[in-house]
Design an enzyme around this catalytic site. Structure first.
Site, PDB file in Angstrom:
ATOM      1  N   ASP A  31      36.744  40.682  60.595  1.00 50.34           N
ATOM      2  CA  ASP A  31      37.842  40.570  61.563  1.00 50.34           C
ATOM      3  C   ASP A  31      38.095  41.943  62.169  1.00 50.34           C
ATOM      4  O   ASP A  31      38.096  42.945  61.445  1.00 50.34           O
ATOM      5  CB  ASP A  31      39.108  40.054  60.846  1.00 50.34           C
ATOM      6  CG  ASP A  31      40.095  39.434  61.815  1.00 50.34           C
ATOM      7  OD1 ASP A  31      40.555  40.162  62.718  1.00 50.34           O
ATOM      8  OD2 ASP A  31      40.397  38.238  61.689  1.00 50.34           O
ATOM      9  N   TYR A 149      38.563  30.274  79.343  1.00 50.34           N
ATOM     10  CA  TYR A 149      38.519  30.019  77.891  1.00 50.34           C
ATOM     11  C   TYR A 149      37.743  28.741  77.610  1.00 50.34           C
ATOM     12  O   TYR A 149      36.860  28.706  76.744  1.00 50.34           O
ATOM     13  CB  TYR A 149      39.951  29.925  77.356  1.00 50.34           C
ATOM     14  CG  TYR A 149      40.035  29.682  75.870  1.00 50.34           C
ATOM     15  CD1 TYR A 149      39.574  30.623  74.955  1.00 50.34           C
ATOM     16  CD2 TYR A 149      40.594  28.502  75.372  1.00 50.34           C
ATOM     17  CE1 TYR A 149      39.664  30.397  73.586  1.00 50.34           C
ATOM     18  CE2 TYR A 149      40.698  28.269  74.009  1.00 50.34           C
ATOM     19  CZ  TYR A 149      40.223  29.225  73.120  1.00 50.34           C
ATOM     20  OH  TYR A 149      40.307  28.991  71.768  1.00 50.34           O
TER      21      TYR A 149
END
Ligand code: UDP
Length: 331
Positions: A31, A149
């Site tokens: 991450d 997106y």
């Protein structure tokens, strides 16, 4: 069994990480902490079977390091939230396209199954009540920022599909409908945490547009076990699966429900989309899943109602957060 969760410090990823550790897996989280947070991993930070690698899915070396010795990959890392997409459209597009390609390429070297988290947003303006995985996508202009997106995630799906069909990589796609629960932040636009935070602060709840647009909200803990079941099931590879709850609510009604659940004295204000998100935004009027395929394949059957979901988010917001979390951060 060792699993990699990209985006594991995010809202869904951290719940998945906890679940996998509970099943006895080792878990590596990759991450970049751009929208995720180490706070989300507080409960597992001291667990020896857990490792956090701080890095981007666009960085091939970081992905290689994180993927060493893993048996499966949950690819959740992405630019998320409508506010993020509208504010940093190009960066978001690059992360969502390139990151997935890197993850698939490295997984191909290791020949490990990949679960790609996609989104109900790929259906766009298709308002069929009970969207099925093979239904048509109805999206607006590629020059309207909002659709970037959906376009990126749709291309990610196509990549995952072709890596499976042409290159033999085991891949499975899940399309998450609005997923909610504790730890989700409203900072990037998600409506339920925003409404709950507004209601608890005594601020007006900001209903964007008419408020007649409808969504279905699914508790994250209903979703997570299905992810694990699908990546472990060779019969699921090469397919897409909707995961969501079919209970519909309009956003205006949702605002009233949150006010009732919190006992708040807040009112409701209507905010035009342009003011909320800036230019280049177009909303979807309804988004309802048909999850028969996931039910038949993985026994997917969400049990938590919208009222329970709201109550869970309210309870979390009323509980003070622990401070001073230490965790191993490499990279
Ligand atoms: N929304 C709203 N007020 C807010 C945040 C969102 O009315 O403060 C609306 C938003 O315009 C959309 C719905 O709530 O119609 C769901 O928004 P969210 O960003 O949570 O998810 P998505 O649009 O991806 O379904």
């Amino acid at each position: 069994m060792r699993s990699l969760v990209t985006g594991g410090a995010g809202f869904i990823g951290s719940h998945l990480t906890e679940h996998l550790l509970g099943l006895g897996h080792e878990v590596v989280v990759l991450d970049d902490l751009s929208t995720g947070s180490v706070h989300n991993l507080a409960a597992v930070a001291a667990e020896p079977r857990f490792r956090l690698v701080r890095g981007s899915v666009c960085d091939e070396d970081a992905v290689r390091d994180a993927m060493a010795g893993v048996h499966d990959v949950y690819h959740l890392a992405a630019a998320v939230g409508v506010f993020t997409i509208m504010a940093r459209t190009l960066d978001s597009l690059r992360t969502n396209l390139h990151g997935t390609e890197v993850v698939l390429d490295v997984a191909l070297e290791h020949q490990v199954p990949v679960l790609l988290t996609s989104t109900s947003e790929v259906y766009g303006k298709n308002t069929t009540a009970g969207l099925r995985e093979d239904d048509d996508r109805i999206v607006g202009s590629p020059l309207t920022d909002r659709w970037s997106y959906a376009e990126a995630k749709a291309l990610d799906e196509t990549l995952a599909h072709l890596y499976h069909r042409e290159l033999g990589l085991p891949t499975v796609i899940v399309r998450l409908f609005n997923t909610v629960g504790p730890r989700q932040t409203g900072r990037y636009g998600m409506v339920i945490p925003r409404f709950v935070d507004q209601a608890l602060a005594g601020l007006p709840l900001t209903v964007f547009g008419t408020g007649r647009q409808a969504r279905c909200f699914c508790h994250v803990l209903d979703v997570v076990p299905a992810l694990v079941a699908l990546v472990a099931d060779p019969g699921a590879y090469g397919q897409a699966y909707n995961l969501g709850n079919a209970e519909q609510v309009t956003i205006e009604r949702l605002a009233h429900k949150v006010i009732a659940a919190t006992g708040s004295t807040s009112g409701i204000v209507t905010v035009p989309y342009e003011q909320a998100y800036g230019p280049g935004y177009e909303d979807m009027q309804r988004r309802v899943p048909d999850c028969t395929r996931a039910h038949d394949r993985a026994g997917f059957h969400p049990t938590r109602s919208l009222d329970e979901i709201i109550a869970a988010v309210v309870a979390e917001r009323r509980t003070p957060r622990p401070v001073g979390i230490a965790t191993t951060v490499a990279g």
